[in-house]
Motif scaffolding. Structure first.
Motif, PDB file in Angstrom:
ATOM      1  N   THR A   1      49.032  27.156  38.330  1.00  0.00           N
ATOM      2  CA  THR A   1      49.786  28.371  38.019  1.00  0.00           C
ATOM      3  C   THR A   1      48.917  29.439  37.379  1.00  0.00           C
ATOM      4  O   THR A   1      48.959  30.612  37.767  1.00  0.00           O
ATOM      5  CB  THR A   1      50.969  28.040  37.098  1.00  0.00           C
ATOM      6  OG1 THR A   1      51.814  27.090  37.738  1.00  0.00           O
ATOM      7  CG2 THR A   1      51.768  29.284  36.771  1.00  0.00           C
ATOM      8  N   MET A   2      48.127  29.060  36.371  1.00  0.00           N
ATOM      9  CA  MET A   2      47.316  30.057  35.678  1.00  0.00           C
ATOM     10  C   MET A   2      46.228  30.612  36.586  1.00  0.00           C
ATOM     11  O   MET A   2      45.946  31.813  36.570  1.00  0.00           O
ATOM     12  CB  MET A   2      46.708  29.442  34.415  1.00  0.00           C
ATOM     13  CG  MET A   2      46.067  30.458  33.491  1.00  0.00           C
ATOM     14  SD  MET A   2      47.208  31.754  32.966  1.00  0.00           S
ATOM     15  CE  MET A   2      48.449  30.774  32.136  1.00  0.00           C
ATOM     16  N   ARG A   3      45.606  29.756  37.392  1.00  0.00           N
ATOM     17  CA  ARG A   3      44.600  30.235  38.348  1.00  0.00           C
ATOM     18  C   ARG A   3      45.214  31.251  39.307  1.00  0.00           C
ATOM     19  O   ARG A   3      44.651  32.323  39.564  1.00  0.00           O
ATOM     20  CB  ARG A   3      44.034  29.056  39.130  1.00  0.00           C
ATOM     21  CG  ARG A   3      43.000  29.445  40.194  1.00  0.00           C
ATOM     22  CD  ARG A   3      42.876  28.380  41.251  1.00  0.00           C
ATOM     23  NE  ARG A   3      44.138  28.179  41.974  1.00  0.00           N
ATOM     24  CZ  ARG A   3      44.374  27.166  42.805  1.00  0.00           C
ATOM     25  NH1 ARG A   3      43.456  26.244  43.003  1.00  0.00           N
ATOM     26  NH2 ARG A   3      45.551  27.066  43.420  1.00  0.00           N
TER      27      ARG A   3
ATOM     28  N   THR B   1      36.174  35.274  32.867  1.00  0.00           N
ATOM     29  CA  THR B   1      35.475  35.707  34.083  1.00  0.00           C
ATOM     30  C   THR B   1      35.979  35.028  35.338  1.00  0.00           C
ATOM     31  O   THR B   1      35.864  35.559  36.437  1.00  0.00           O
ATOM     32  CB  THR B   1      33.975  35.419  33.957  1.00  0.00           C
ATOM     33  OG1 THR B   1      33.763  33.999  33.894  1.00  0.00           O
ATOM     34  CG2 THR B   1      33.402  36.072  32.707  1.00  0.00           C
ATOM     35  N   ASP B   2      36.537  33.823  35.201  1.00  0.00           N
ATOM     36  CA  ASP B   2      37.021  33.063  36.359  1.00  0.00           C
ATOM     37  C   ASP B   2      37.988  32.012  35.850  1.00  0.00           C
ATOM     38  O   ASP B   2      37.941  31.609  34.676  1.00  0.00           O
ATOM     39  CB  ASP B   2      35.848  32.397  37.084  1.00  0.00           C
ATOM     40  CG  ASP B   2      36.218  31.898  38.487  1.00  0.00           C
ATOM     41  OD1 ASP B   2      37.329  32.217  38.954  1.00  0.00           O
ATOM     42  OD2 ASP B   2      35.403  31.192  39.096  1.00  0.00           O
ATOM     43  N   VAL B   3      38.878  31.561  36.714  1.00  0.00           N
ATOM     44  CA  VAL B   3      39.841  30.518  36.363  1.00  0.00           C
ATOM     45  C   VAL B   3      39.784  29.431  37.426  1.00  0.00           C
ATOM     46  O   VAL B   3      39.920  29.711  38.623  1.00  0.00           O
ATOM     47  CB  VAL B   3      41.276  31.079  36.252  1.00  0.00           C
ATOM     48  CG1 VAL B   3      42.234  29.971  35.819  1.00  0.00           C
ATOM     49  CG2 VAL B   3      41.332  32.237  35.265  1.00  0.00           C
TER      50      VAL B   3
ATOM     51  N   PRO C   1      43.815  36.902  40.987  1.00  0.00           N
ATOM     52  CA  PRO C   1      43.922  38.232  41.607  1.00  0.00           C
ATOM     53  C   PRO C   1      43.642  39.377  40.631  1.00  0.00           C
ATOM     54  O   PRO C   1      43.434  40.514  41.064  1.00  0.00           O
ATOM     55  CB  PRO C   1      45.375  38.281  42.099  1.00  0.00           C
ATOM     56  CG  PRO C   1      45.798  36.854  42.209  1.00  0.00           C
ATOM     57  CD  PRO C   1      45.090  36.153  41.092  1.00  0.00           C
ATOM     58  N   GLN C   2      43.653  39.079  39.345  1.00  0.00           N
ATOM     59  CA  GLN C   2      43.427  40.092  38.314  1.00  0.00           C
ATOM     60  C   GLN C   2      41.996  40.036  37.768  1.00  0.00           C
ATOM     61  O   GLN C   2      41.695  40.693  36.762  1.00  0.00           O
ATOM     62  CB  GLN C   2      44.446  39.914  37.174  1.00  0.00           C
ATOM     63  CG  GLN C   2      45.869  40.007  37.664  1.00  0.00           C
ATOM     64  CD  GLN C   2      46.939  39.780  36.600  1.00  0.00           C
ATOM     65  OE1 GLN C   2      48.124  39.798  36.911  1.00  0.00           O
ATOM     66  NE2 GLN C   2      46.547  39.579  35.349  1.00  0.00           N
ATOM     67  N   GLY C   3      41.137  39.217  38.410  1.00  0.00           N
ATOM     68  CA  GLY C   3      39.763  39.091  37.932  1.00  0.00           C
ATOM     69  C   GLY C   3      39.661  38.454  36.572  1.00  0.00           C
ATOM     70  O   GLY C   3      38.669  38.648  35.851  1.00  0.00           O
ATOM     71  N   GLY C   4      40.693  37.678  36.183  1.00  0.00           N
ATOM     72  CA  GLY C   4      40.704  37.026  34.880  1.00  0.00           C
ATOM     73  C   GLY C   4      41.274  37.871  33.768  1.00  0.00           C
ATOM     74  O   GLY C   4      41.474  37.390  32.650  1.00  0.00           O
TER      75      GLY C   4
END
Length: 478
Positions: free
Chosen positions: A63-65, A94-96, A70-73
């Motif tokens: 879910t969090m990823r 920076t990434d999920v 899409p928001q770049g973190g």
């Protein structure tokens, strides 16, 4: 819970929040990218060093990823205080990654030479340990899996395998920093990590012991779960759709033991306390905040209160919690240097009373089997006089995990031991049998503690059944 269900159409059709600046270089990996870290550690790290990039890892759900990628973190943090609200953008993530979907990506991230810290907010149950002894639970299915498989499932397994990759690559160890509500959380984390590493490779365990660092920390900020109406509220203010905002109170505190094996952000420059020993801060917060939060959650839920602010607005609950601090918790605590425990209690009550923070009693009541030892039982173990309020809290937890509230409605009990506890209670007939059976669960209650609590908790439990939570509290609160 992050979901588009219940959101007005105009919210999701707004332009999506996206990263406006280049992502900072990765210096940290965080396991357990829930609302708390994003409303606490991530914000403070961004203030301390905006170039200190963090890769966030969700250990189970995607879910969090799916919300942040899409928001770049990037995401929004909405502070709700008695005098108004403040919205800010957080861009340090920076990434999920989702560990269940791609465990290899998580291990690759942890093995990057630039990574100095791997931090954790995985809740008490994420340590796969026995809360009463702090030892690694070798019967935990994730630990059994991680012993035999190089692609781990547990947070502890990821730490061990991450260290293994760095050892094999000739890289220095990273600092493993727990940010969970556990007493001496650094020592707990080190203990379970070394125990698992020794089962996998004794040489690896020796390398970790010689090279890694496990600082203890104390973290404090009230962060309720994000609801669809919060997402809509942020979107209306921002003019963009943010799928993963966080809501938090103004207060925050972070105390970190000065024990790192590599570099760290300039935490002290932004007000984070770097100290030699965190223990006094841990005990103060775990018992005075988390302990009373649990008491208010179980008793408040049983009495029909949905949030903490609504609970303490009830005068009986207000008198109860103030008496709990003054008569039962503060007398067994050593105050951190320069701290007044009565003043700290007054500040906590003011925070609890903030109507802008809808912190649900049901949310706080989760995972009680993992929380009870450090939040409630530790105070009872040190008490030299009767503690009727803490005793009633234990009885209220037993009533709560029975799965039926005072009106006969089912309770959605979220606890790793929920099924086992419910089976135990359903099999017993009398209040005495029910309490006695629960107190024999050794993962929670030591034999000595069970013997001391049997009589008082049985009487309190019988009182709850006969009169209900509010009346039982009124008898004690005066």
């Amino acid at each position: 819970m992050l979901t588009e269900a219940g959101l007005p159409a105009e919210t999701t059709t707004l332009p999506r929040l996206t990263r406006a600046t280049p992502a900072p270089a990765v210096r940290q990996v965080h396991l357990g990218l829930g609302a708390f870290f994003r409303a606490h550690g991530a914000i403070w790290t961004q203030e301390a060093d905006p170039d200190w990039g963090i890769i966030g890892v969700s250990l189970m759900s995607p879910t969090m990823r799916d919300a942040l990628s899409p928001q770049g973190g990037c995401y929004s943090a909405l502070e709700l205080g008695a005098r108004g609200e403040t919205l800010r953008e957080i861009s340090i993530i920076t990434d999920v990654l989702n560990a269940r979907a791609n465990p290899e990506a998580v291990l690759v991230a942890m093995a990057q030479e630039s990574v100095e810290i791997v931090s954790l907010t995985v809740t008490e149950k994420g340590y796969c340990h026995d809360p009463s002894t702090r030892a690694l639970n070798l019967n935990h299915p994730d630990i059994a899996h991680d012993i035999a498989n190089p692609q781990p499932r547990s947070a502890i397994g990821y730490l061990v395998r991450g260290y293994q990759r760095r050892m094999q690559a000739g890289l220095p160890a990273f600092t493993a920093m727990s940010c969970d509500n556990l007493p001496e959380n650094g020592q707990v984390l080190e203990g379970v990590t070394l125990a698992l590493a020794k089962l996998i490779d004794p040489a690896l365990a020796d390398w970790i012991a010689q090279n890694a660092a496990f600082p203890s920390t104390m973290v404090d900020r009230i962060v309720p779960a994000t609801k669809p109406e919060d997402i809509a509220r942020v979107a209306a203010t921002l003019g963009r759709y943010d799928a993963a905002p966080v809501i938090h109170e103004p207060f925050r505190q972070w105390v970190i033991e000065d024990h790192f094996c590599g570099q760290r952000p300039d935490y002290a420059a932004v007000g984070i306390q770097i100290v030699k020993d965190v223990k006094a801060y841990e005990h103060m917060k775990l018992r005075m905040l988390n302990g009373t939060h649990s008491a208010l959650a179980y008793l408040g839920y049983l009495a029909g209160h949905e949030t903490i602010s609504a609970t303490v607005a009830d005068p009986i609950f207000a008198r109860f919690v103030k008496g709990l601090w003054a008569d039962e918790i503060i007398p067994v605590l050593q105050a951190p240097e320069g701290t007044s425990l009565p003043d700290y209690a007054d500040a906590l009550f003011e925070r609890y009373s903030n109507p802008a923070i809808a912190h649900r009693t049901w949310q706080i009541a989760m995972d009680g089997s993992q929380k009870l030892p450090q939040r409630i039982l530790s105070t009872l173990a040190e008490a030299t006089s009767p503690c009727p309020r803490l005793t009633l809290t234990v009885a209220a937890w037993i009533r709560y995990v029975g799965g039926v509230d005072e009106a006969g409605a089912p309770i959605d009990v979220r606890d790793p031991m929920a099924e086992r506890l419910r089976t135990i209670l359903d099999a017993a007939q009398t209040p005495e049998d029910k309490v006695g059976a629960i107190l024999r669960v050794r993962e929670i209650f030591s034999q000595e503690m069970a013997q001391a609590l049997t009589g008082p908790v049985t009487r309190a439990y019988s009182e709850l059944l006969a009169r209900g939570a509010r009346a039982a509290m009124a008898e004690i609160a005066g």
